[in-house]
Design an enzyme around this catalytic site. Structure first.
Site, short mmCIF file in Angstrom:
data_model
loop_
_atom_site.label_atom_id
_atom_site.label_comp_id
_atom_site.label_asym_id
_atom_site.label_seq_id
_atom_site.Cartn_x
_atom_site.Cartn_y
_atom_site.Cartn_z
N ASP A 1 0.83 -1.21 0.00
CA ASP A 1 0.00 0.00 0.00
C ASP A 1 0.86 1.26 0.00
OD1 ASP A 1 -1.88 -1.94 0.33
OD2 ASP A 1 -2.71 -1.17 2.21
N ALA B 1 2.52 -1.61 10.22
CA ALA B 1 1.88 -2.53 11.17
C ALA B 1 2.45 -3.92 10.98
CB ALA B 1 0.36 -2.56 10.92
N SER C 1 1.09 -6.91 9.87
CA SER C 1 -0.18 -7.03 9.15
C SER C 1 -0.56 -8.47 8.80
CB SER C 1 -0.15 -6.19 7.87
OG SER C 1 0.85 -6.65 7.02
N SER D 1 -9.05 -2.15 9.39
CA SER D 1 -9.11 -3.40 8.63
C SER D 1 -10.46 -4.07 8.80
CB SER D 1 -8.02 -4.33 9.15
OG SER D 1 -8.27 -5.65 8.74
N GLU E 1 -10.69 -7.02 9.29
CA GLU E 1 -10.50 -8.01 10.36
C GLU E 1 -11.12 -7.54 11.67
OE1 GLU E 1 -8.88 -11.24 10.69
OE2 GLU E 1 -9.40 -11.13 8.59
N TYR F 1 -4.42 -9.57 15.96
CA TYR F 1 -4.30 -8.56 14.90
C TYR F 1 -5.59 -7.73 14.82
CZ TYR F 1 -4.36 -6.39 10.33
OH TYR F 1 -4.47 -5.47 9.32
N LYS G 1 -6.25 -3.72 15.70
CA LYS G 1 -6.81 -2.74 14.75
C LYS G 1 -8.04 -2.04 15.34
CE LYS G 1 -3.93 -2.79 11.36
NZ LYS G 1 -3.29 -1.57 10.81
N ASN H 1 -9.77 -6.82 2.18
CA ASN H 1 -8.53 -7.34 1.59
C ASN H 1 -8.25 -6.68 0.24
OD1 ASN H 1 -9.59 -9.20 3.54
ND2 ASN H 1 -8.01 -10.64 2.90
N ARG I 1 1.83 -7.72 -3.44
CA ARG I 1 1.43 -8.31 -2.17
C ARG I 1 2.56 -9.17 -1.61
NH1 ARG I 1 -1.67 -7.88 2.25
NH2 ARG I 1 -3.74 -8.78 2.06
N GLY J 1 -4.28 -23.70 3.64
CA GLY J 1 -5.13 -24.03 4.78
C GLY J 1 -6.59 -24.09 4.37
N ALA K 1 -8.59 -19.43 15.20
CA ALA K 1 -9.93 -18.84 15.06
C ALA K 1 -9.98 -18.21 13.68
CB ALA K 1 -10.19 -17.80 16.14
O1 G4F Z 1 -4.38 -13.65 2.77
P1 G4F Z 1 -4.66 -13.79 4.21
O2 G4F Z 1 -3.50 -14.15 5.09
O3 G4F Z 1 -5.34 -12.42 4.64
P2 G4F Z 1 -6.29 -12.03 5.88
O4 G4F Z 1 -6.03 -12.87 7.06
O5 G4F Z 1 -7.69 -11.95 5.39
O6 G4F Z 1 -5.77 -10.57 6.23
C1 G4F Z 1 -5.44 -9.62 5.23
O7 G4F Z 1 -6.55 -8.78 4.97
C2 G4F Z 1 -6.94 -7.95 6.06
C3 G4F Z 1 -8.09 -7.08 5.58
O8 G4F Z 1 -9.28 -7.74 5.82
C4 G4F Z 1 -5.79 -7.09 6.53
F1 G4F Z 1 -6.17 -6.32 7.57
C5 G4F Z 1 -4.64 -7.98 6.93
O9 G4F Z 1 -3.52 -7.17 7.30
C6 G4F Z 1 -4.25 -8.81 5.73
O10 G4F Z 1 -3.81 -7.95 4.70
O11 G4F Z 1 -5.78 -14.90 4.46
C7 G4F Z 1 -7.02 -14.86 3.79
C8 G4F Z 1 -7.78 -16.14 4.06
C9 G4F Z 1 -7.85 -16.53 5.54
O12 G4F Z 1 -9.15 -16.96 5.84
C10 G4F Z 1 -6.90 -17.71 5.67
O13 G4F Z 1 -7.26 -18.65 6.68
O14 G4F Z 1 -7.09 -17.21 3.42
C11 G4F Z 1 -7.07 -18.33 4.29
N1 G4F Z 1 -5.95 -19.20 3.91
C12 G4F Z 1 -6.07 -20.48 3.49
N2 G4F Z 1 -4.87 -21.01 3.27
C13 G4F Z 1 -4.65 -18.90 3.97
C14 G4F Z 1 -3.96 -20.04 3.57
N3 G4F Z 1 -4.00 -17.74 4.31
C15 G4F Z 1 -2.64 -17.74 4.24
N4 G4F Z 1 -2.00 -16.59 4.55
N5 G4F Z 1 -1.93 -18.86 3.86
C16 G4F Z 1 -2.54 -20.03 3.52
O15 G4F Z 1 -1.89 -21.02 3.20
#
Ligand code: G4F
Length: 349
Positions: free
Chosen positions: A14, A85, A87, A128, A130, A152, A156, A181, A187, A214, A283
């Site tokens: 960002d 942050a 993040s 966020s 979140e 996190y 926020k 997101n 990214r 995951g 969670a």
């Molecule tokens: O890409 P993520 O890690 O992003 P998350 O947790 O939504 O957070 C991002 O967006 C927020 C805005 O809403 C920001 F505030 C925050 O700083 C960040 O930028 O995960 C997205 C989803 C989750 O539900 C996670 O459980 O993807 C799922 N997921 C499934 N497999 C995974 C994976 N996430 C990650 N990082 N890695 C995996 O292997």
């Protein structure tokens, strides 16, 4: 005299798009970076390559009030975008204490220093989606109750409340963007969208055969980061400070993202993606989708990039990068473990 802007977390996704936007608008742009970034510019300042010679970087630690105070005293900004942050949500489960320290104290230090030194400065806080966490309404808007599901998210909410309180108690022009997101080829590799696009590029290059993820059923509202930084700027140009949800209003699952990415290169994600317990969270936030109608009405802001176009842009960029043509990221590539590296601390998304 040009307007002077300070961006904390300028080296992140960002921060880099915002720096480009503000430079194009004629701002004098300053950014805080960790000292280690100045010592390894090729990697850690890579996202800033288009504006590197047009901005001024200052070594500072967002975790130190003295450091934040010194930078703000020196720069005397007209606008401050506080993006720095910890993040990465997953990491906040491993180390709640440093997440709180960086995210809550960091925000408090910025607000406190501005109040003492430059009370006229307009300040943007990176809230966020979140914060909504286990939301009790769909879609989520500025009035939806917060129910964060990670430290996190809690950090926020604290930053959001601090920002609101500085606005109400000290009449600061302080706003929170509640951004859903937002992704791009810049990214970080630890976030799921980039993990998918870069993992797919590695599969195509023959470097790996599988992509371990995951929870594939989690649903997010994914927009383009460049457009979201335009919304940040617009929030600070209003007559009155206020908080805004920034989102596309569409929701897709992680599985949808895999499907769109792999089918873009004529592959079936089911042949490559495996689920791995290590990447599930204690969670989970199951469903996020935002209602950005207030931003549309007041800021005249609307998302433009479609989900499919975002996925394609990310995949194409990673396929090109792995072929050695270009690189967008500032961190070394991970091998898809998704694990936390201390390098990720205190970077903005
Ligand atoms: O890409 P993520 O890690 O992003 P998350 O947790 O939504 O957070 C991002 O967006 C927020 C805005 O809403 C920001 F505030 C925050 O700083 C960040 O930028 O995960 C997205 C989803 C989750 O539900 C996670 O459980 O993807 C799922 N997921 C499934 N497999 C995974 C994976 N996430 C990650 N990082 N890695 C995996 O292997």
């Amino acid at each position: 005299m040009p307007q002077r802007a300070l961006i904390t977390g300028i080296t992140g996704q960002d921060g880099s798009y915002l720096a480009e936007l503000l430079v194009a608008k004629g701002y004098e742009v300053h950014g805080t970076v960790r000292r280690v970034a100045l010592e390894d510019p090729a990697h850690r300042l890579a996202r800033l390559h288009t504006v590197r010679d047009k901005i001024t970087l200052h070594a500072a630690s967002i975790e130190s009030f003295a450091s934040v105070f010194k930078i703000i005293a020196e720069i005397q900004p007209d606008e401050c975008y506080h993006l720095a942050a910890q993040s990465f949500v997953s990491y906040s489960f491993d180390d709640e204490f440093s997440t709180f320290n960086t995210n809550i104290n960091g925000t408090h230090f910025v607000l406190g220093a501005l109040r003492q030194l430059v009370p006229r400065c307009r300040v943007y806080f990176a809230g966020s989606s979140e914060m909504f966490g286990k939301a009790d309404e769909v879609p989520q808007n500025e009035r939806t109750r917060f129910h964060p599901r990670s430290s996190y998210g809690i950090s926020k909410v604290a930053g959001y409340e601090l920002t609101r309180n500085y606005r109400e108690a000290y009449h600061a022009f302080a706003v929170s963007g509640i951004l859903f997101n937002h992704e791009s080829p810049r990214r970080g590799y630890e976030f799921v969208t980039r993990k998918i696009s870069s993992g797919l590029a590695r599969i195509l290059a023959g470097e790996t055969a599988q992509l371990a993820l995951g929870n594939l059923e989690a649903r997010r509202d994914w927009g383009h980061a460049r457009e979201y930084t335009e919304a940040m700027w617009r929030m600070l140009q209003q007559d009155e400070p206020d908080d805004y949800v920034i989102a596309t209003g569409e929701t897709h699952s992680v599985r949808d993202f895999c499907e769109a990415a792999f089918s873009h290169v004529n592959l079936d994600y089911r042949d490559y993606v495996v689920q791995d317990d290590r990447f599930f969270r204690p969670a989970e936030v199951d469903l996020l989708v935002g209602d950005a109608s207030k931003a549309k009405r007041v800021l005249a802001w609307e998302p433009k990039t479609t989900f499919r176009d975002l996925v394609r842009e990310m995949v194409d960029a990673d396929v090109r990068a792995i072929a050695g043509h270009e690189s967008h990221a500032s961190e070394p590539r991970t091998t898809g473990s998704g694990g936390f590296s201390s390098e990720l601390k205190a970077q903005s998304s």
